[in-house]
Design an enzyme around this catalytic site. Sequence first.
Site, PDB file in Angstrom:
ATOM      1  N   CYS A  78     -10.816   3.977   0.750  1.00  0.00           N
ATOM      2  CA  CYS A  78     -10.351   3.481   2.047  1.00  0.00           C
ATOM      3  C   CYS A  78      -9.429   4.500   2.702  1.00  0.00           C
ATOM      4  O   CYS A  78      -8.652   5.174   2.031  1.00  0.00           O
ATOM      5  CB  CYS A  78      -9.588   2.163   1.879  1.00  0.00           C
ATOM      6  N   HIS A  79      -9.520   4.568   4.021  1.00  0.00           N
ATOM      7  CA  HIS A  79      -8.617   5.427   4.784  1.00  0.00           C
ATOM      8  C   HIS A  79      -7.251   4.769   4.903  1.00  0.00           C
ATOM      9  O   HIS A  79      -7.139   3.543   4.893  1.00  0.00           O
ATOM     10  CB  HIS A  79      -9.179   5.660   6.194  1.00  0.00           C
ATOM     11  N   MET A 113     -11.548  -4.179   5.167  1.00  0.00           N
ATOM     12  CA  MET A 113     -10.982  -4.177   3.814  1.00  0.00           C
ATOM     13  C   MET A 113      -9.537  -4.649   3.827  1.00  0.00           C
ATOM     14  O   MET A 113      -9.113  -5.368   2.920  1.00  0.00           O
ATOM     15  CB  MET A 113     -11.093  -2.792   3.176  1.00  0.00           C
ATOM     16  N   GLU A 114      -8.786  -4.299   4.861  1.00  0.00           N
ATOM     17  CA  GLU A 114      -7.405  -4.747   4.959  1.00  0.00           C
ATOM     18  C   GLU A 114      -7.344  -6.270   5.081  1.00  0.00           C
ATOM     19  O   GLU A 114      -6.497  -6.919   4.455  1.00  0.00           O
ATOM     20  CB  GLU A 114      -6.716  -4.066   6.140  1.00  0.00           C
ATOM     21  N   ASP A 128      -0.657 -17.828  -8.635  1.00  0.00           N
ATOM     22  CA  ASP A 128       0.486 -17.497  -9.493  1.00  0.00           C
ATOM     23  C   ASP A 128       1.613 -18.506  -9.359  1.00  0.00           C
ATOM     24  O   ASP A 128       2.201 -18.932 -10.354  1.00  0.00           O
ATOM     25  CB  ASP A 128       0.999 -16.091  -9.148  1.00  0.00           C
TER      26      ASP A 128
END
Length: 158
Positions: A78-79, A113-114, A128
Site C-alpha cells: 500500500c502507498h 484499503m484504509e 477485545d
Amino acid sequence: MPSFSHLNADGNPSMVDVGAKAATRRTARARTVVALGPDIMQHLSGSDINTKKGPVFQTAIIAGTMAAKRTDDLIPLCHSLGLDNCQITITTDGADAIVDCLVSTEGKTGVEMEALVGASVAALTIYDMCKAFSHDIVIKETKLMEKTGGKRDFRRDV
C-alpha cells in the site's frame, strides 16, 4: 482482461507506480458486522457498552481511525496516504454491531484499503473489549460498500 496490479512483469510482488497519475478526490466506505449476541447486548446503555476498559464503541472508533492512518504499515504494498478524513460510525442492529468506516483523500491512488483496515480494527477492538462477557463473538464480514475516484466508481447495495 483484468490482471493483478501488484505483480511486475516477472511475476514478483511490486508496488504500483502511480507517479504519472493525476491526483483526484478519492473516497471509500467499508463495513464490518460484529455479531455480539444477546449476552453482550444486554449491557448496551444508550449507544455504547461500558466496560472496565472504558466505552467499547468510542474506543473502537479511535482504534479504527488510528489503524486507517497506518494502513501502509500493515499492508506491504500500500502507498502512504495522508487522509483528509476518516469517520467511523458504529450502530447496532439486533445483536449485531455495524461498523462503517468512511475515508477520503486527494491523491493518486484509492483509499479502499484504509477503509477496510479501519473497519476491521474497530471490529477487533470491539471483540477485545467484550471478550470478558463472552467469547461467542463473531466478526461476520468485512466488505467494501462503495468507492469513488480513480478508474471507476463502485457501490454495493447490500
